[in-house]
Design a protein around this motif. Sequence first.
Motif, PDB file in Angstrom:
ATOM      1  N   ALA A  75      -6.046  25.674   8.032  1.00  9.31           N
ATOM      2  CA  ALA A  75      -6.567  25.780   6.769  1.00  9.31           C
ATOM      3  C   ALA A  75      -7.674  24.478   6.676  1.00  9.31           C
ATOM      4  O   ALA A  75      -7.458  23.236   7.137  1.00  9.31           O
ATOM      5  N   PRO A  76      -8.966  24.846   6.168  1.00  7.65           N
ATOM      6  CA  PRO A  76     -10.171  23.836   6.351  1.00  7.65           C
ATOM      7  C   PRO A  76      -9.717  22.874   5.316  1.00  7.65           C
ATOM      8  O   PRO A  76     -10.239  21.705   5.418  1.00  7.65           O
ATOM      9  N   HIS A  77      -9.001  22.857   4.085  1.00  2.00           N
ATOM     10  CA  HIS A  77      -8.593  21.681   3.306  1.00  2.00           C
ATOM     11  C   HIS A  77      -7.247  22.001   2.656  1.00  2.00           C
ATOM     12  O   HIS A  77      -7.284  22.887   1.904  1.00  2.00           O
ATOM     13  N   ARG A  78      -6.416  20.897   2.847  1.00  2.00           N
ATOM     14  CA  ARG A  78      -5.181  20.772   2.089  1.00  2.00           C
ATOM     15  C   ARG A  78      -5.283  19.642   1.578  1.00  2.00           C
ATOM     16  O   ARG A  78      -5.469  18.493   2.345  1.00  2.00           O
ATOM     17  N   SER A  79      -5.002  19.594   0.216  1.00  2.00           N
ATOM     18  CA  SER A  79      -4.963  18.006  -0.483  1.00  2.00           C
ATOM     19  C   SER A  79      -3.999  17.234  -0.012  1.00  2.00           C
ATOM     20  O   SER A  79      -2.869  17.685   0.361  1.00  2.00           O
ATOM     21  N   GLY A  80      -4.478  15.935   0.239  1.00  2.00           N
ATOM     22  CA  GLY A  80      -3.458  14.871   0.682  1.00  2.00           C
ATOM     23  C   GLY A  80      -2.322  14.779  -0.691  1.00  2.00           C
ATOM     24  O   GLY A  80      -1.047  14.528  -0.154  1.00  2.00           O
ATOM     25  N   GLY A  81      -2.497  15.147  -1.580  1.00  2.00           N
ATOM     26  CA  GLY A  81      -1.457  14.949  -2.592  1.00  2.00           C
ATOM     27  C   GLY A  81      -0.537  16.103  -2.839  1.00  2.00           C
ATOM     28  O   GLY A  81       0.409  16.309  -3.539  1.00  2.00           O
ATOM     29  N   GLN A  82      -0.873  17.270  -1.865  1.00  2.00           N
ATOM     30  CA  GLN A  82      -0.048  18.473  -1.831  1.00  2.00           C
ATOM     31  C   GLN A  82       1.393  17.976  -1.111  1.00  2.00           C
ATOM     32  O   GLN A  82       1.513  17.183  -0.599  1.00  2.00           O
ATOM     33  N   ALA A  83       2.460  18.516  -1.959  1.00  2.00           N
ATOM     34  CA  ALA A  83       3.867  18.141  -1.671  1.00  2.00           C
ATOM     35  C   ALA A  83       3.990  18.506  -0.174  1.00  2.00           C
ATOM     36  O   ALA A  83       3.713  19.556   0.609  1.00  2.00           O
ATOM     37  N   VAL A 124       3.784  13.869  -0.472  1.00  2.00           N
ATOM     38  CA  VAL A 124       2.397  13.949  -0.127  1.00  2.00           C
ATOM     39  C   VAL A 124       2.176  14.275   1.076  1.00  2.00           C
ATOM     40  O   VAL A 124       2.967  14.079   2.069  1.00  2.00           O
ATOM     41  N   LEU A 125       1.054  15.020   1.685  1.00  2.00           N
ATOM     42  CA  LEU A 125       0.926  15.301   3.002  1.00  2.00           C
ATOM     43  C   LEU A 125       0.246  14.045   3.866  1.00  2.00           C
ATOM     44  O   LEU A 125       0.447  13.875   5.108  1.00  2.00           O
ATOM     45  N   PHE A 126      -0.514  13.398   3.149  1.00  2.00           N
ATOM     46  CA  PHE A 126      -1.377  12.422   3.889  1.00  2.00           C
ATOM     47  C   PHE A 126      -1.685  11.469   2.620  1.00  2.00           C
ATOM     48  O   PHE A 126      -1.849  11.637   1.799  1.00  2.00           O
ATOM     49  N   VAL A 127      -1.878  10.015   3.208  1.00  2.00           N
ATOM     50  CA  VAL A 127      -2.526   8.855   2.288  1.00  2.00           C
ATOM     51  C   VAL A 127      -3.470   8.016   2.957  1.00  2.00           C
ATOM     52  O   VAL A 127      -3.336   7.739   4.195  1.00  2.00           O
ATOM     53  N   VAL A 163      -6.335   2.013   6.806  1.00  2.00           N
ATOM     54  CA  VAL A 163      -4.910   2.439   7.088  1.00  2.00           C
ATOM     55  C   VAL A 163      -4.647   3.893   6.475  1.00  2.00           C
ATOM     56  O   VAL A 163      -4.544   3.930   5.433  1.00  2.00           O
ATOM     57  N   LEU A 164      -4.141   4.605   7.315  1.00  2.00           N
ATOM     58  CA  LEU A 164      -4.055   6.022   6.936  1.00  2.00           C
ATOM     59  C   LEU A 164      -2.465   6.521   7.591  1.00  2.00           C
ATOM     60  O   LEU A 164      -2.405   6.157   8.418  1.00  2.00           O
ATOM     61  N   THR A 165      -1.980   7.338   6.781  1.00  2.00           N
ATOM     62  CA  THR A 165      -0.431   7.840   7.230  1.00  2.00           C
ATOM     63  C   THR A 165      -0.723   9.449   6.796  1.00  2.00           C
ATOM     64  O   THR A 165      -1.061   9.958   5.937  1.00  2.00           O
ATOM     65  N   SER A 166       0.250   9.977   7.389  1.00  2.00           N
ATOM     66  CA  SER A 166       0.765  11.448   7.252  1.00  2.00           C
ATOM     67  C   SER A 166       1.913  11.915   7.558  1.00  2.00           C
ATOM     68  O   SER A 166       2.710  10.963   8.259  1.00  2.00           O
ATOM     69  N   ALA A 167       2.275  12.753   6.986  1.00  2.00           N
ATOM     70  CA  ALA A 167       3.917  13.373   6.812  1.00  2.00           C
ATOM     71  C   ALA A 167       3.946  13.963   8.211  1.00  2.00           C
ATOM     72  O   ALA A 167       3.480  13.579   9.556  1.00  2.00           O
ATOM     73  N   GLY A 168       4.631  15.136   8.410  1.00  2.00           N
ATOM     74  CA  GLY A 168       5.314  15.812   9.466  1.00  2.00           C
ATOM     75  C   GLY A 168       3.934  16.123  10.224  1.00  2.00           C
ATOM     76  O   GLY A 168       2.917  16.127  10.186  1.00  2.00           O
ATOM     77  N   ALA A 169       4.146  16.695  11.847  1.00  2.00           N
ATOM     78  CA  ALA A 169       3.125  17.073  12.467  1.00  2.00           C
ATOM     79  C   ALA A 169       1.904  17.656  11.935  1.00  2.00           C
ATOM     80  O   ALA A 169       0.612  17.396  12.315  1.00  2.00           O
ATOM     81  N   LYS A 176       0.939  -1.239  -0.007  1.00  2.00           N
ATOM     82  CA  LYS A 176      -0.131  -0.103  -0.110  1.00  2.00           C
ATOM     83  C   LYS A 176       0.856   1.223  -0.097  1.00  2.00           C
ATOM     84  O   LYS A 176       2.161   1.066   0.426  1.00  2.00           O
ATOM     85  N   ARG A 177       0.323   2.239  -0.479  1.00  2.00           N
ATOM     86  CA  ARG A 177       0.862   3.703  -0.379  1.00  2.00           C
ATOM     87  C   ARG A 177       1.019   4.058   1.106  1.00  2.00           C
ATOM     88  O   ARG A 177      -0.063   3.975   1.723  1.00  2.00           O
ATOM     89  N   ALA A 178       2.030   4.957   1.333  1.00  2.00           N
ATOM     90  CA  ALA A 178       2.217   5.319   2.730  1.00  2.00           C
ATOM     91  C   ALA A 178       3.148   6.546   2.656  1.00  2.00           C
ATOM     92  O   ALA A 178       4.185   6.674   1.948  1.00  2.00           O
ATOM     93  N   THR A 179       3.020   7.426   3.803  1.00  2.00           N
ATOM     94  CA  THR A 179       4.095   8.347   3.649  1.00  2.00           C
ATOM     95  C   THR A 179       4.536   8.586   5.376  1.00  2.00           C
ATOM     96  O   THR A 179       3.857   7.925   6.287  1.00  2.00           O
ATOM     97  N   THR A 180       5.377   9.459   5.617  1.00  5.06           N
ATOM     98  CA  THR A 180       5.799   9.862   6.929  1.00  5.06           C
ATOM     99  C   THR A 180       6.543  11.170   6.857  1.00  5.06           C
ATOM    100  O   THR A 180       6.654  11.848   5.720  1.00  5.06           O
ATOM    101  N   HIS A 181       7.159  11.877   7.834  1.00  9.19           N
ATOM    102  CA  HIS A 181       7.945  12.784   7.829  1.00  9.19           C
ATOM    103  C   HIS A 181       9.227  12.668   6.716  1.00  9.19           C
ATOM    104  O   HIS A 181       9.545  11.730   6.651  1.00  9.19           O
ATOM    105  N   TRP A 182       9.461  13.783   5.990  1.00  8.76           N
ATOM    106  CA  TRP A 182      10.063  13.708   4.781  1.00  8.76           C
ATOM    107  C   TRP A 182      11.738  13.187   5.302  1.00  8.76           C
ATOM    108  O   TRP A 182      12.331  12.707   4.659  1.00  8.76           O
ATOM    109  N   HIS A 183      12.122  13.521   6.651  1.00  5.50           N
ATOM    110  CA  HIS A 183      13.415  13.219   7.017  1.00  5.50           C
ATOM    111  C   HIS A 183      13.560  11.655   7.132  1.00  5.50           C
ATOM    112  O   HIS A 183      14.514  11.068   7.252  1.00  5.50           O
TER     113      HIS A 183
END
Length: 317
Positions: free
Chosen positions: A192-200, A148-151, A156-162, A123-130
């Motif tokens: 922000a009310p909505h930032r796309s999960g696909g945003q860098a 991405v910001l989140f997947v 199962v869901l994952t997100s990047a930095g805090a 599956k696709r997933a992300t985490t903090h860029w570091h």
Amino acid sequence: MTLLPRLHRVAVLVLEGAKPLDVGIPAQVFTTRASMPYEVRVCGAAPGLVTGGDGLSYHVADGLDALAWADIVFLPGYRFPDREDPPAAVVGALLTAHERGARLAAISTGAFALAATGLLDGKRATTHWHYTRQLAGKHPRVLVDENVLFVDEGSVLTSAGAASGIDLCLHILRGDIGVGASNHAARRLVAAPHRSGGQAQYVPHSVPEPLGERFAATRDWARQRLDQPLTLAALAQNAAVSPRTFSRHFADDTGYTPMQWVMRARIDLARELLELSQLSIEQIAVRVGLGTGSNLRMHFQRILGTTPSQYRRTFVA
């Protein structure tokens, strides 16, 4: 006698070295209050003191039994996630929770704990860029996306930095109880009310620039005028740049072209009006700048995979 609907149950699992902001985000977004149909428990591998990161520790009232209770389990980020996996009891409890239908959502390096269950394999997933390379190296079957910001992979869901943990939580809110409630929570959090999960993700560059802030005023200007024609030329003029420059940087900031963003802003406003007003589909179409009900239905179906009428029945009691 009318029975009140059962609250959504949220468990926030605090592991050794947990980052304080990562713990606080889901605990605050899903806070138990009249406007939020959620009940939150903060737990650990066992009740008692958990040593956190950044000089803080946590005293949690619940142990892993909270995972058997929860509908959604959040895994906040923690320090040194690439060194060793969480305890076997934690991994087992996560797997059991998932098997009975709970969603598992990781914030930042919490993705390592989620990956340790094997549930992210394939599956696709992300985490903090570091830590994206470390996650890919430690769990090679996970399809790590560092841009991405989140997947959202369903259960199962994952997100990047805090900060992207807020985006993930608001995304979950939109799916659970609607865009109106999500926007209300965003206003409460001053987010922000909505930032796309696909945003860098915002990663270091030679000349750092706050991601997404360059045209924030123009986006706000556009949101106030969604019932009016909004062209690329008009948006660029408001931003005081050329249309070509505006298009290039806007896509970098938001993950969408200007016109894609405008359409999604119109659909988000339509969602809110469907939830919170008695306006007809035709009236809403005019309010959001789409002119006719058939036009609204076409774009609503394309973006959300459902019709305005079906959406209204889902989110209006």
